[in-house]
Design an enzyme around this catalytic site. Structure first.
Site, short mmCIF file in Angstrom:
data_model
loop_
_atom_site.label_atom_id
_atom_site.label_comp_id
_atom_site.label_asym_id
_atom_site.label_seq_id
_atom_site.Cartn_x
_atom_site.Cartn_y
_atom_site.Cartn_z
N GLY A 32 133.93 10.65 29.83
CA GLY A 32 133.71 9.20 29.86
C GLY A 32 132.48 8.77 29.09
N PHE A 33 132.08 7.49 29.28
CA PHE A 33 131.05 6.82 28.49
C PHE A 33 131.41 7.01 27.02
CE2 PHE A 33 126.73 5.39 27.28
CZ PHE A 33 126.68 4.28 28.10
N HIS A 38 135.14 10.15 20.75
CA HIS A 38 136.28 10.28 21.67
C HIS A 38 137.49 9.48 21.13
CE1 HIS A 38 132.73 10.46 24.55
NE2 HIS A 38 133.33 11.59 24.83
N GLY A 149 136.97 17.93 20.18
CA GLY A 149 136.11 17.62 19.04
C GLY A 149 135.35 18.83 18.55
N ARG A 189 125.27 11.44 25.53
CA ARG A 189 123.88 11.71 25.93
C ARG A 189 122.85 11.08 24.98
NH1 ARG A 189 126.17 17.06 27.82
NH2 ARG A 189 125.69 17.17 30.03
P1 AMP Z 1 132.70 14.81 26.40
O1 AMP Z 1 133.03 13.47 26.97
O2 AMP Z 1 131.32 14.90 25.86
O3 AMP Z 1 133.07 15.94 27.32
O4 AMP Z 1 133.64 14.99 25.13
C1 AMP Z 1 135.04 14.89 25.23
C2 AMP Z 1 135.67 15.34 23.94
O5 AMP Z 1 135.22 14.51 22.87
C3 AMP Z 1 135.28 16.78 23.58
O6 AMP Z 1 136.41 17.43 23.01
C4 AMP Z 1 134.20 16.57 22.57
O7 AMP Z 1 134.06 17.64 21.66
C5 AMP Z 1 134.68 15.32 21.85
N1 AMP Z 1 133.57 14.65 21.18
C6 AMP Z 1 132.38 14.31 21.72
N2 AMP Z 1 131.57 13.78 20.77
C7 AMP Z 1 132.26 13.81 19.61
C8 AMP Z 1 131.97 13.41 18.26
N3 AMP Z 1 130.80 12.88 17.92
N4 AMP Z 1 132.94 13.58 17.34
C9 AMP Z 1 134.14 14.14 17.65
N5 AMP Z 1 134.47 14.53 18.90
C10 AMP Z 1 133.56 14.37 19.87
#
Ligand code: AMP
Length: 291
Positions: A32-33, A38, A149, A189
């Site tokens: 989220g956030f 995403h 990602g 973050r």
């Molecule tokens: P998170 O919410 O941080 O757990 O990320 C969820 C998904 O989004 C994960 O597969 C991350 O690798 C991807 N993600 C987060 N930041 C980015 C970014 N800047 N570019 C591409 N994918 C991202």
């Protein structure tokens, strides 16, 4: 189709069955956030599947005792608006109790060596939590394709390896890292950074690009590539500490010795103030790589 918010496993299973006849389901797991990183994955899923599901779950099992579980930013209304605008159909947003009901979980998915390096060395419980929750989510959502990602390069390697070693069905699709105009990788973050810290945070990407440029100029010695990353980071006084600097095999994450092969992953994690920043680039001889 409007976005459906689903909070229970039972309800999600019903929605999944109802959607099965429509065709393939693409799945984007998140905490989220949301930001454009995403959403780029949701768009990829939208382009390749009949049904798109995302999850928002801040997974307690992947946070260490002194990490930012309680402080992790949350904004469900905004996230839902962004998901709906990107064409997401189903949002799975369970409570911690829904995913970890009593009695306490006793069976986990525990990745081995691949999870002991890099992030795993700094965060010992992290990938056990990630692999376990990803397994749970895959079992609930039953995706045909899952979208992760490249930003979290080790997470991609661990999930890829888990799918291979445990014969998990479905395809893994990896989306390129989406960056701010100055190169800072988008991350939920980043909101922890002060204005002053934010101004210098792109040093992480600059350091990784310095290694990629050096590699493209003909330098293949792993030590020299790690050195240029470290010296670029150390040139920025607001970088409080460096957790690791790595040039590694992108599949096993074994640290490169001697000359690196094309496709190696250069990665680093640092602290600026109280914020931990993580990023990677793939070292390729030619431009046009996906990072
Ligand atoms: P998170 O919410 O941080 O757990 O990320 C969820 C998904 O989004 C994960 O597969 C991350 O690798 C991807 N993600 C987060 N930041 C980015 C970014 N800047 N570019 C591409 N994918 C991202």
């Amino acid at each position: 189709m409007a976005l459906a918010l689903i909070r229970t496993i039972e309800e999600f299973r019903r929605a999944r069955e109802a959607a099965r006849s429509a065709g393939s389901l693409g799945f984007v797991p998140t905490m989220g956030f949301l930001h454009e990183g995403h959403i780029s994955l949701v768009r990829m899923a939208r382009a390749e599947n009949a049904v798109v599901a995302a999850s928002i779950f801040v997974n307690p099992a992947q946070f260490g005792p002194n990490e930012d579980l309680a402080a992790y930013p949350r904004d469900l209304d905004r996230d839902m608006a962004m998901l709906e605008a990107a064409g997401c159909d189903l949002l799975f947003h369970p409570s911690p109790e829904e995913i970890y009901p009593p009695p306490e979980q006793d069976v986990y998915v525990v990745p081995g060596e691949i999870a002991s390096r890099l992030e795993g060395a700094a965060r010992p419980v992290h990938f056990k939590g990630v692999a376990t929750v990803v397994t749970k989510l895959f079992n609930i959502v039953q995706p045909d394709r899952s979208y992760l990602g490249q930003k979290d390069g080790q997470q991609v390697a661990v999930v890829r390896r888990m799918m291979r070693d445990l014969n998990v069905p479905g395809e893994l699709v990896v989306g390129p890292t989406v960056r701010e105009p100055d190169g800072l990788a988008m991350s939920s973050r980043n909101t922890y950074l002060s204005a002053e810290e934010r101004k210098v945070a792109a040093v992480v990407y600059r350091a990784l690009c310095a290694a990629r440029d050096l590699y493209r100029s003909g330098e293949a010695r792993a030590d020299a590539l790690r050195d240029v990353i470290r010296s670029t980071l150390e040139s920025e006084p607001l970088v409080a500490s460096i957790d690791y600097v790595s040039v590694a095999d992108p599949l096993t994450l074994a640290e490169a010795e001697g000359d690196v092969a094309d496709g190696a992953m250069a990665s680093t994690a640092i602290h600026i103030g109280k914020t931990r920043l993580l990023d990677n680039v793939i070292l390729t001889r030619s431009a046009g790589s996906n990072t």
